[in-house]
Design an enzyme around this catalytic site. Structure first.
Site, PDB file in Angstrom:
ATOM      1  N   ASP A   1       5.241   5.927   3.997  1.00 46.53           N
ATOM      2  CA  ASP A   1       4.293   5.133   3.221  1.00 46.53           C
ATOM      3  C   ASP A   1       2.844   5.541   3.488  1.00 46.53           C
ATOM      4  O   ASP A   1       2.526   6.206   4.469  1.00 46.53           O
ATOM      5  CB  ASP A   1       4.444   3.654   3.579  1.00 46.53           C
ATOM      6  CG  ASP A   1       5.684   3.017   2.995  1.00 46.53           C
ATOM      7  OD1 ASP A   1       6.544   3.759   2.464  1.00 46.53           O
ATOM      8  OD2 ASP A   1       5.813   1.774   3.089  1.00 46.53           O
ATOM      9  N   ASP A   2       1.972   5.079   2.590  1.00 41.56           N
ATOM     10  CA  ASP A   2       0.512   5.013   2.749  1.00 41.56           C
ATOM     11  C   ASP A   2      -0.250   6.306   2.486  1.00 41.56           C
ATOM     12  O   ASP A   2      -1.474   6.310   2.540  1.00 41.56           O
ATOM     13  CB  ASP A   2       0.113   4.498   4.141  1.00 41.56           C
ATOM     14  CG  ASP A   2       0.445   3.032   4.342  1.00 41.56           C
ATOM     15  OD1 ASP A   2       1.029   2.429   3.419  1.00 41.56           O
ATOM     16  OD2 ASP A   2       0.129   2.488   5.404  1.00 41.56           O
TER      17      ASP A   2
ATOM     18  N   HIS B   1       3.421   3.300  -4.203  1.00 43.63           N
ATOM     19  CA  HIS B   1       3.129   2.274  -3.195  1.00 43.63           C
ATOM     20  C   HIS B   1       1.921   1.462  -3.650  1.00 43.63           C
ATOM     21  O   HIS B   1       1.264   0.803  -2.833  1.00 43.63           O
ATOM     22  CB  HIS B   1       2.877   2.935  -1.846  1.00 43.63           C
ATOM     23  CG  HIS B   1       2.976   2.013  -0.659  1.00 43.63           C
ATOM     24  ND1 HIS B   1       3.884   0.974  -0.578  1.00 43.63           N
ATOM     25  CD2 HIS B   1       2.275   1.976   0.512  1.00 43.63           C
ATOM     26  CE1 HIS B   1       3.737   0.358   0.578  1.00 43.63           C
ATOM     27  NE2 HIS B   1       2.766   0.929   1.259  1.00 43.63           N
TER      28      HIS B   1
ATOM     29  N   HIS C   1      -3.100  -0.568  -2.003  1.00 42.83           N
ATOM     30  CA  HIS C   1      -2.395  -1.220  -0.896  1.00 42.83           C
ATOM     31  C   HIS C   1      -2.781  -2.687  -0.746  1.00 42.83           C
ATOM     32  O   HIS C   1      -2.928  -3.209   0.366  1.00 42.83           O
ATOM     33  CB  HIS C   1      -2.633  -0.470   0.418  1.00 42.83           C
ATOM     34  CG  HIS C   1      -1.519  -0.649   1.414  1.00 42.83           C
ATOM     35  ND1 HIS C   1      -1.435  -1.744   2.250  1.00 42.83           N
ATOM     36  CD2 HIS C   1      -0.440   0.118   1.716  1.00 42.83           C
ATOM     37  CE1 HIS C   1      -0.371  -1.638   3.023  1.00 42.83           C
ATOM     38  NE2 HIS C   1       0.262  -0.506   2.718  1.00 42.83           N
TER      39      HIS C   1
ATOM     40  N   TYR D   1       3.318  -3.870   2.396  1.00 47.52           N
ATOM     41  CA  TYR D   1       3.832  -4.812   3.387  1.00 47.52           C
ATOM     42  C   TYR D   1       5.264  -5.269   3.074  1.00 47.52           C
ATOM     43  O   TYR D   1       5.795  -6.142   3.756  1.00 47.52           O
ATOM     44  CB  TYR D   1       2.921  -6.050   3.515  1.00 47.52           C
ATOM     45  CG  TYR D   1       1.460  -5.706   3.575  1.00 47.52           C
ATOM     46  CD1 TYR D   1       0.903  -5.126   4.712  1.00 47.52           C
ATOM     47  CD2 TYR D   1       0.631  -5.916   2.474  1.00 47.52           C
ATOM     48  CE1 TYR D   1      -0.446  -4.783   4.752  1.00 47.52           C
ATOM     49  CE2 TYR D   1      -0.711  -5.566   2.510  1.00 47.52           C
ATOM     50  CZ  TYR D   1      -1.240  -5.008   3.644  1.00 47.52           C
ATOM     51  OH  TYR D   1      -2.573  -4.661   3.686  1.00 47.52           O
TER      52      TYR D   1
ATOM     53  N   HIS E   1       5.471   5.975   8.459  1.00 46.84           N
ATOM     54  CA  HIS E   1       4.166   6.068   7.812  1.00 46.84           C
ATOM     55  C   HIS E   1       3.602   7.476   7.947  1.00 46.84           C
ATOM     56  O   HIS E   1       3.464   7.998   9.066  1.00 46.84           O
ATOM     57  CB  HIS E   1       3.207   5.024   8.366  1.00 46.84           C
ATOM     58  CG  HIS E   1       3.563   3.636   7.920  1.00 46.84           C
ATOM     59  ND1 HIS E   1       4.615   2.937   8.481  1.00 46.84           N
ATOM     60  CD2 HIS E   1       3.047   2.844   6.936  1.00 46.84           C
ATOM     61  CE1 HIS E   1       4.715   1.753   7.866  1.00 46.84           C
ATOM     62  NE2 HIS E   1       3.785   1.679   6.932  1.00 46.84           N
TER      63      HIS E   1
END
Length: 251
Positions: A47-48, A102, A106, A143, A199
């Site tokens: 992710d991210d 994603h 965020h 999240y 991540h």
């Protein structure tokens, strides 16, 4: 493959086509997946990003004959349209890894309105299609948070929601040693499948934990595949050609 009607209409107009309908009207609801369904399969997800370590993560996966899934933001740790970062996104896609949403910035989608949720979704979908030519079929809400409104918004966009059943802890302060221990514990219990959260923005994940996890998972007999493969679903709603950057490619 033809674009799904809603996705194509949206991108053609460049406007938020779904916002005019009341969220109270009946509509398709996205399915939420937290477990793989194909036996002896593990989906390693990241992710991210996109971020600095993306190419190295891809190379590590490639060297092991593994595939990963990258849930990208549009503007979180960096702007997805940055020349270097968009090149990394294309690199991951071209190497056969799954690219997915994603959301744009965020944000916790459960705190947003119907229109705001769509804005967070469509902007990164558009970016991924521009950069790779592929329109994603999967979203991971930041999240892991979702509610009925989020599921409804994802559903009308043709998206499925992918969360996880194992968290390496790398985004919540776990050291590399602690993340490795967590992998040891889950592998030791040998579940039929694992859908793992990692991540991309953590150097320890890229250079220490990931090589260790891959070696341990393969030794335990798991095949490392994409989220779409571990669920027997399509990774994209459509696949076409990447576009040429222009003045609209900015954050």
């Amino acid at each position: 493959m033809m674009y799904k009607t809603l996705a194509a209409a949206f991108l053609a107009s460049g406007a938020l086509q779904f916002a005019s309908a009341s969220p109270l009207e009946p509509r398709q609801t996205a399915t939420v997946y937290t477990h793989c369904t194909a036996a002896n399969k593990v989906a390693l997800t990241f992710d991210d990003g996109p971020y600095n370590y993306l190419t190295d993560i891809v190379n590590t996966l490639d060297a092991a004959g593994a595939k990963g899934t990258f849930f990208f933001n549009g503007n979180n740790w960096g702007c997805i349209y940055d020349t270097t970062l968009r090149g990394k996104v294309k690199y991951a896609y071209d190497h056969g890894h799954q690219v997915a949403s994603h959301t744009w910035a965020h944000k916790d989608l459960t705190t947003l309105t119907w229109d705001q949720i769509h804005d967070e979704m469509w902007r990164v979908e558009q970016a991924l299609q521009r950069i790779t030519g592929a329109y994603p079929a999967w979203v991971r809400p930041p999240y892991g948070n979702y509610n009925d409104l989020v599921k409804s918004a994802a559903g009308v966009r043709g998206l499925s929601i992918a969360n996880w059943d194992f968290d390496s802890g790398d985004s919540t302060g776990a050291s590399a040693a602690q993340s490795k221990s967590s992998y040891d514990q889950i592998i030791g219990s040998h579940p039929s499948t694992i859908l793992a959260l990692n991540h991309e923005t953590q150097s320890s994940t890229a250079y220490d934990v990931l090589p260790y996890a891959i070696q341990k998972l393969k030794a335990a007999g798991y095949q490392l595949v994409t989220v779409a493969e571990c669920l027997g679903k399509a990774p994209y709603q459509s696949v076409g050609s990447p576009q040429t950057p222009d003045g609209n490619w900015h954050c």
